[in-house]
Write an enzyme that holds these catalytic residues in place. Structure first.
Site, short mmCIF file in Angstrom:
data_model
loop_
_atom_site.label_atom_id
_atom_site.label_comp_id
_atom_site.label_asym_id
_atom_site.label_seq_id
_atom_site.Cartn_x
_atom_site.Cartn_y
_atom_site.Cartn_z
N ASN A 5 -3.50 2.18 7.32
CA ASN A 5 -2.59 2.69 6.31
C ASN A 5 -3.39 3.08 5.08
O ASN A 5 -3.62 2.27 4.19
CB ASN A 5 -1.54 1.63 5.94
CG ASN A 5 -0.63 2.10 4.82
OD1 ASN A 5 -0.55 3.30 4.53
ND2 ASN A 5 0.07 1.18 4.19
N GLU A 11 -5.93 -7.81 10.13
CA GLU A 11 -4.80 -8.75 10.19
C GLU A 11 -3.60 -8.12 10.90
O GLU A 11 -2.61 -8.80 11.16
CB GLU A 11 -4.42 -9.20 8.79
CG GLU A 11 -3.58 -8.24 7.98
CD GLU A 11 -4.32 -7.03 7.46
OE1 GLU A 11 -3.68 -6.10 6.93
OE2 GLU A 11 -5.57 -6.99 7.57
N SER A 39 0.82 -1.21 0.00
CA SER A 39 0.00 0.00 0.00
C SER A 39 0.86 1.26 0.00
O SER A 39 0.34 2.36 -0.25
CB SER A 39 -0.94 0.01 1.22
OG SER A 39 -1.91 -1.00 1.11
N GLY A 81 -4.58 -2.10 -0.78
CA GLY A 81 -3.77 -1.73 -1.93
C GLY A 81 -3.49 -0.24 -1.93
O GLY A 81 -4.03 0.51 -1.12
N CYS A 133 -9.59 -2.11 3.72
CA CYS A 133 -8.86 -0.92 3.28
C CYS A 133 -9.28 -0.50 1.86
O CYS A 133 -10.39 -0.03 1.67
CB CYS A 133 -7.36 -1.14 3.42
SG CYS A 133 -6.42 0.41 3.48
N HIS A 155 -6.99 -2.45 9.31
CA HIS A 155 -6.40 -3.74 8.99
C HIS A 155 -6.61 -4.74 10.13
O HIS A 155 -5.85 -4.74 11.10
CB HIS A 155 -4.91 -3.59 8.71
CG HIS A 155 -4.62 -2.95 7.40
ND1 HIS A 155 -4.42 -3.67 6.24
CD2 HIS A 155 -4.53 -1.65 7.04
CE1 HIS A 155 -4.21 -2.84 5.23
NE2 HIS A 155 -4.28 -1.61 5.70
#
Length: 362
Positions: free
Chosen positions: A288, A333, A45, A219, A246, A331
């Site tokens: 992010n 994860e 990203s 991404g 995201c 996120h």
């Protein structure tokens, strides 16, 4: 050796060079994570961006074989207060300098990262580039002003060919817009039989794989730069359970008729509080992104706002009113960051189970 970070507004900051001398124009952003610099460097990203780490010491535990989020980093530059030259960790195989040289990433240290971060917070993200000289600074600034942001970042980082990650559980198609390995790890832990496909794989090709569910990955860049992906997801909604993370969250929202906007300086770090509107619980999340779904635009869609940022009130999650579709801006994860929200992968598994049961009973 002296190295300079030159910004689009004409300002510059002096430091010392490390890593590669592969200087590229990138959007300068800041990340507030205290650990996890390896995951940050290898997060796709960051394609097209120069990352400023606000934590002062970076590289103290080196680079290891296990913590990559991609094997070929796409970040354009790395800015730190101090780059540790002699890391101390039994897993370390490279120091930061050697790794950046290996991957062709320019770095600068002994620079005022606090001042740079304050500037970004005040004026927003702008373009920047590193240089080993200021002799032609005026020309560099003019070049920065006249160079548009690229619009092909997802195309650069997405897989070129579909590939399987076999398992015995639910069949999941992961659409790769620049997917972090953390997403693959979490799905694999839940025994998902994965097929990873390029970002522009048609809806018909995806449905022909007979998946139980579809995962839309994270991404880089502006989601509106990949209209083909928005059209593909629009065709998939209502056909099969979908979970977006995201950029995948933004694509779902655009496919449903919502709008996305660019934040002034984005969200990057492992300490962002997000409120679940259904439970009123707050989770600390890893984030992010530069863009966000415009909350006001959701009223024109079949999407419901499910999560909000407690820092700025922006949209952090949605779900569909009619179909088994949900997404989050952060996120779950982690990698790096807190693991408060990994349960969302279990929610995805449950959603696929419910959908399969509904089909059998129909």
């Amino acid at each position: 050796m002296k190295r300079y970070l030159i910004l689009e507004d004409g300002s510059h900051y002096e430091g010392e060079g490390f890593g590669s001398d592969n200087f590229r124009i990138g959007e300068i952003v800041f990340n507030t994570s205290m650990t996890g610099y390896q995951e940050t460097l290898s997060d796709l990203s960051y394609c097209g961006q120069i990352a400023v780490m606000t934590y002062p010491l970076i590289g103290n535990y080196g680079i290891n074989r296990d913590d990559f989020e991609s094997l070929n980093p796409a970040i354009f530059g790395f800015v730190v207060k101090e780059a540790c030259k002699e890391p101390n960790n039994f897993r370390s195989i490279y120091n930061l300098d050697d790794f950046l040289k290996l991957k062709g990433i320019a770095g600068i240290e002994k620079i005022d990262t606090r001042a740079i971060t304050k500037k970004i917070r005040e004026i927003g993200t702008i373009k920047a580039i590193m240089s080993d000289t200021l002799e032609n600074k005026d020309e560099i600034v003019e070049m920065l002003k006249n160079t548009p942001y690229a619009r092909d970042y997802v195309k650069r980082v997405s897989t070129q060919k579909a590939y399987p990650i076999p398992n015995k559980g639910k069949k999941v198609v992961l659409i790769d817009y620049g997917a972090k390995l953390g997403i693959i790890r979490e799905l694999s832990k839940r025994n998902c039989d994965l097929t990873v496909v390029p970002y522009d794989t048609s809806a018909e090709e995806i449905l022909n794989l007979n998946p139980d569910g579809i995962m839309l990955s994270n991404g880089p860049g502006n989601p509106k730069d990949i209209p083909e992906s928005i059209k593909i997801v629009k065709k998939l909604i209502g056909k099969i359970p979908i979970f977006g993370i995201c950029l995948g969250h933004q694509i779902i929202s655009l496919a449903c008729g919502a709008n996305t906007i660019k934040l002034r300086f984005g969200h990057r770090g492992g300490n962002h509080p997000v409120k679940d509107l259904a439970t009123n619980k707050v989770a600390i999340t890893s984030q992010n992104h530069s863009f966000a779904v415009e909350i006001e635009s959701l009223s024109k869609t079949n999407l419901i706002l499910t999560h909000i940022s407690l820092n700025d009130g922006s949209c952090e999650g949605v779900k569909h009113k009619k179909y088994p579709v949900f997404s989050v801006q952060y996120h779950p994860e982690a990698s790096p960051g807190p693991e408060d929200c990994k349960y969302l992968f279990d929610d995805f598994i449950n959603l696929m189970n419910k959908n399969n049961k509904r089909i059998k009973n129909a």
